[in-house]
Design a protein around this motif. Structure first.
Motif, mmCIF file in Angstrom:
data_model
loop_
_atom_site.group_PDB
_atom_site.id
_atom_site.type_symbol
_atom_site.label_atom_id
_atom_site.label_comp_id
_atom_site.label_asym_id
_atom_site.label_seq_id
_atom_site.Cartn_x
_atom_site.Cartn_y
_atom_site.Cartn_z
ATOM 1 N N GLU A 109 0.836 -1.207 0.000
ATOM 2 C CA GLU A 109 0.000 0.000 0.000
ATOM 3 C C GLU A 109 0.873 1.260 0.000
ATOM 4 O O GLU A 109 0.676 2.194 0.777
ATOM 5 C CB GLU A 109 -0.948 -0.007 1.202
ATOM 6 N N ILE A 110 1.792 1.286 -0.944
ATOM 7 C CA ILE A 110 2.798 2.356 -0.977
ATOM 8 C C ILE A 110 2.192 3.732 -1.242
ATOM 9 O O ILE A 110 2.731 4.754 -0.825
ATOM 10 C CB ILE A 110 3.906 2.039 -2.007
ATOM 11 N N PHE A 111 1.028 3.763 -1.898
ATOM 12 C CA PHE A 111 0.403 5.048 -2.177
ATOM 13 C C PHE A 111 -0.329 5.638 -0.967
ATOM 14 O O PHE A 111 -0.940 6.701 -1.066
ATOM 15 C CB PHE A 111 -0.535 4.935 -3.377
ATOM 16 N N LYS A 112 -0.242 4.938 0.164
ATOM 17 C CA LYS A 112 -0.751 5.497 1.413
ATOM 18 C C LYS A 112 0.316 6.384 2.068
ATOM 19 O O LYS A 112 0.072 6.959 3.144
ATOM 20 C CB LYS A 112 -1.138 4.380 2.386
ATOM 21 N N ALA A 113 1.483 6.480 1.438
ATOM 22 C CA ALA A 113 2.568 7.306 1.991
ATOM 23 C C ALA A 113 2.102 8.752 2.133
ATOM 24 O O ALA A 113 1.600 9.345 1.178
ATOM 25 C CB ALA A 113 3.799 7.229 1.094
ATOM 26 N N ASN A 114 2.280 9.317 3.332
ATOM 27 C CA ASN A 114 1.889 10.710 3.552
ATOM 28 C C ASN A 114 3.077 11.633 3.360
ATOM 29 O O ASN A 114 4.201 11.191 3.113
ATOM 30 C CB ASN A 114 1.271 10.875 4.953
ATOM 31 N N SER A 115 2.837 12.920 3.492
ATOM 32 C CA SER A 115 3.880 13.908 3.197
ATOM 33 C C SER A 115 5.076 13.777 4.125
ATOM 34 O O SER A 115 6.212 14.096 3.744
ATOM 35 C CB SER A 115 3.297 15.323 3.283
ATOM 36 N N ALA A 116 4.869 13.282 5.344
ATOM 37 C CA ALA A 116 5.975 13.140 6.287
ATOM 38 C C ALA A 116 6.962 12.074 5.831
ATOM 39 O O ALA A 116 8.147 12.120 6.155
ATOM 40 C CB ALA A 116 5.429 12.781 7.676
ATOM 41 N N ILE A 117 6.483 11.108 5.074
ATOM 42 C CA ILE A 117 7.303 9.997 4.591
ATOM 43 C C ILE A 117 7.803 10.237 3.175
ATOM 44 O O ILE A 117 8.911 9.823 2.805
ATOM 45 C CB ILE A 117 6.489 8.687 4.636
ATOM 46 N N LEU A 118 7.013 10.934 2.382
ATOM 47 C CA LEU A 118 7.175 10.962 0.927
ATOM 48 C C LEU A 118 8.535 11.466 0.460
ATOM 49 O O LEU A 118 9.188 10.834 -0.379
ATOM 50 C CB LEU A 118 6.052 11.806 0.308
ATOM 51 N N ASN A 119 8.986 12.602 0.977
ATOM 52 C CA ASN A 119 10.234 13.185 0.463
ATOM 53 C C ASN A 119 11.426 12.262 0.674
ATOM 54 O O ASN A 119 12.236 12.054 -0.239
ATOM 55 C CB ASN A 119 10.490 14.545 1.125
ATOM 56 N N SER A 120 11.546 11.704 1.878
ATOM 57 C CA SER A 120 12.668 10.791 2.154
ATOM 58 C C SER A 120 12.558 9.536 1.299
ATOM 59 O O SER A 120 13.574 9.013 0.815
ATOM 60 C CB SER A 120 12.685 10.412 3.636
ATOM 61 N N LEU A 121 11.341 9.060 1.098
ATOM 62 C CA LEU A 121 11.127 7.851 0.302
ATOM 63 C C LEU A 121 11.499 8.072 -1.159
ATOM 64 O O LEU A 121 12.148 7.232 -1.786
ATOM 65 C CB LEU A 121 9.665 7.409 0.423
ATOM 66 N N LEU A 122 11.124 9.232 -1.687
ATOM 67 C CA LEU A 122 11.436 9.554 -3.086
ATOM 68 C C LEU A 122 12.939 9.600 -3.317
ATOM 69 O O LEU A 122 13.448 9.054 -4.301
ATOM 70 C CB LEU A 122 10.810 10.900 -3.472
ATOM 71 N N THR A 123 13.656 10.256 -2.416
ATOM 72 C CA THR A 123 15.112 10.368 -2.552
ATOM 73 C C THR A 123 15.774 9.007 -2.444
ATOM 74 O O THR A 123 16.701 8.683 -3.204
ATOM 75 C CB THR A 123 15.681 11.311 -1.480
ATOM 76 N N LEU A 124 15.297 8.196 -1.508
ATOM 77 C CA LEU A 124 15.888 6.877 -1.310
ATOM 78 C C LEU A 124 15.664 5.990 -2.533
ATOM 79 O O LEU A 124 16.571 5.291 -2.986
ATOM 80 C CB LEU A 124 15.289 6.237 -0.060
ATOM 81 N N ILE A 125 14.457 6.033 -3.091
ATOM 82 C CA ILE A 125 14.149 5.199 -4.252
ATOM 83 C C ILE A 125 14.943 5.649 -5.474
ATOM 84 O O ILE A 125 15.516 4.842 -6.196
ATOM 85 C CB ILE A 125 12.636 5.228 -4.552
ATOM 86 N N ASN A 126 14.976 6.953 -5.697
ATOM 87 C CA ASN A 126 15.565 7.475 -6.928
ATOM 88 C C ASN A 126 17.091 7.540 -6.876
ATOM 89 O O ASN A 126 17.764 7.161 -7.834
ATOM 90 C CB ASN A 126 15.007 8.871 -7.212
ATOM 91 N N GLU A 127 17.628 7.999 -5.742
ATOM 92 C CA GLU A 127 19.068 8.252 -5.664
ATOM 93 C C GLU A 127 19.814 7.236 -4.808
ATOM 94 O O GLU A 127 21.048 7.272 -4.729
ATOM 95 C CB GLU A 127 19.311 9.664 -5.112
ATOM 96 N N ARG A 128 19.066 6.329 -4.133
ATOM 97 C CA ARG A 128 19.663 5.373 -3.192
ATOM 98 C C ARG A 128 20.444 6.117 -2.108
ATOM 99 O O ARG A 128 21.518 5.706 -1.680
ATOM 100 C CB ARG A 128 20.597 4.403 -3.905
ATOM 101 N N ILE A 129 19.883 7.224 -1.656
ATOM 102 C CA ILE A 129 20.491 8.026 -0.587
ATOM 103 C C ILE A 129 19.420 8.332 0.463
ATOM 104 O O ILE A 129 18.270 8.623 0.122
ATOM 105 C CB ILE A 129 21.078 9.343 -1.136
ATOM 106 N N TYR A 130 19.817 8.242 1.743
ATOM 107 C CA TYR A 130 18.923 8.661 2.816
ATOM 108 C C TYR A 130 19.600 9.780 3.600
ATOM 109 O O TYR A 130 20.774 9.663 3.980
ATOM 110 C CB TYR A 130 18.608 7.496 3.762
ATOM 111 N N TYR A 131 18.879 10.879 3.806
ATOM 112 C CA TYR A 131 19.421 12.014 4.546
ATOM 113 C C TYR A 131 19.043 11.876 6.014
ATOM 114 O O TYR A 131 17.877 11.978 6.384
ATOM 115 C CB TYR A 131 18.893 13.328 3.982
ATOM 116 N N ASN A 132 20.040 11.611 6.844
ATOM 117 C CA ASN A 132 19.833 11.453 8.280
ATOM 118 C C ASN A 132 20.414 12.678 8.979
ATOM 119 O O ASN A 132 21.635 12.881 8.992
ATOM 120 C CB ASN A 132 20.503 10.170 8.780
#
Length: 374
Positions: A109-132
């Motif tokens: 149910e990945i499209f249940k992702a809310n705005s709090a999750i979305l930006n980090s998820l997009l970067t991780l999927i596209n760039e394989r990078i997580y900003y901690n």
């Protein structure tokens, strides 16, 4: 490294999951090409069970799985905030065992992702990078499988997330009665062969070296033009990424060169809305299996070979058999010319046939002049 093991995995997955040969091939292609895949379909179709196989078939890999809801928080995917760091005003998450450390992941149910999750998820999927805490951390992520019971709606702000999945497949209930009955009756456990992480990396490396013939790049460009004529405009990035999918498709079938039939997998990459799906499939099918294109692809190299041989003979020293050899080549060339002429009569609106016919006629005239001596 055993290519047979890859085929055994495919075979055993097909024994384990009934009527899922298309989805199994897609999952393995995503694995080999390091791309992400989206399964869309109702609950109970085996999307999560099939996706979980990624964690089973690759040894020494880390697998992460989670079901999102509208109330999911970043902690569920990226880990809780470190209390020790928080005391010092540092917002750093403890990512151990979470998505940023996974090689493979399944997000239900990945499209249940809310705005709090979305930006980090997009970067991780596209760039394989997580900003901690603002610090970029490279992740070992190879492929994410996303699933949803439904398509996104316009205006939900999920278009960017949908775009991150190069491969998109609809999954339905078992269609064939015989396979459905076999599924009901089967209670046996299937033991899957396993790939080591090193073996997988070697396969992925070999996929990159699968050749795409220059002629097929022209076919892809033609697909793009025809889709644009239909008002469908996949991005240049999507076309570029799709090359890895085509290469993986050929490799999975045991080939190191892409052929026209491999292009059909683009029917799962080049559409953006459900309304475009059928038109994309029709366009790719008509271009990839264009009988005129295939005809030209067969005739042109044969004729070019004849002309090259004739030129080599004409440049060589005079010998008694020179005209005999040229006459033989001339007859072979004329035979191909007559095939092109006949095809041009059948399909008079194809300009490339008329152009090929004219080019062949000029070259045959040069050889004829050499044979008769003026």
């Amino acid at each position: 490294m055993s290519f047979m093991k890859l085929q055994q995995i495919k075979q055993m997955l097909n024994e384990k999951f009934y009527d899922r040969d298309v989805e199994i091939e897609a999952l393995l292609i995503a694995l080999l090409s390091k791309q992400h895949i989206l399964f869309i379909g109702p609950a109970g179709t085996g999307k999560s069970a099939l996706s979980a196989m990624l964690g089973e078939i690759v040894e020494d890999s880390t697998y992460f799985q989670h079901l999102l809801t509208p109330f999911s928080t970043p902690e569920e995917l990226f880990g809780v905030l470190s209390l020790k760091d928080l005391e010092q005003g540092i917002y750093r998450r403890n990512i151990k065992g979470m998505l940023p450390e996974a090689n493979f992941a399944f997000i239900d149910e990945i499209f249940k992702a809310n705005s709090a999750i979305l930006n980090s998820l997009l970067t991780l999927i596209n760039e394989r990078i997580y900003y901690n805490n603002g610090v970029p951390i490279p992740t070992p992520l190879m492929s994410i499988v996303g699933s949803s019971n439904e398509y996104i709606e316009e205006g939900e702000g999920l278009e960017a997330l949908f775009d991150r999945f190069l491969l998109r497949y609809e999954v339905d209930y078992i269609r064939d009665d015989e396979k459905f009955i076999a599924m009901l009756q089967n209670n046996e456990e299937v033991q899957l062969p396993k790939l080591s992480m090193q073996e997988l990396i070697q396969h992925q490396h070999r996929v990159k070296h699968v050749q795409i013939p220059p002629k097929l790049f022209e076919v892809i460009a033609k697909i793009r033009r025809q889709l644009q004529d239909e008002g469908i405009r996949p991005s240049d990035r999507r076309f570029k990424q799709s090359l890895s999918i085509i290469q993986a498709k050929a490799y999975l079938e045991g080939r190191f060169e892409v052929q026209r039939s491999d292009l059909m997998i683009l029917t799962h990459t080049l559409w953006e809305t459900i309304e475009q799906k059928e038109q994309v499939k029709l366009t790719i099918n008509s271009v990839a299996f264009d009988s005129v294109e295939e005809f030209i692809s067969r005739i042109s190299p044969q004729f070019d070979g004849i002309v090259l041989n004739a030129q080599n003979i004409m440049l060589g020293h005079h010998h008694p058999a020179k005209k005999t050899e040229l006459s033989k080549l001339l007859m072979e060339g004329k035979s191909l010319f007559l095939e092109v002429q006949a095809m041009n009569r059948q399909v008079p609106d194809r300009k490339e046939l008329a152009l090929l016919k004219d080019q062949m006629q000029r070259k045959l005239l040069q050889i004829t002049t050499e044979v008769i001596g003026f």
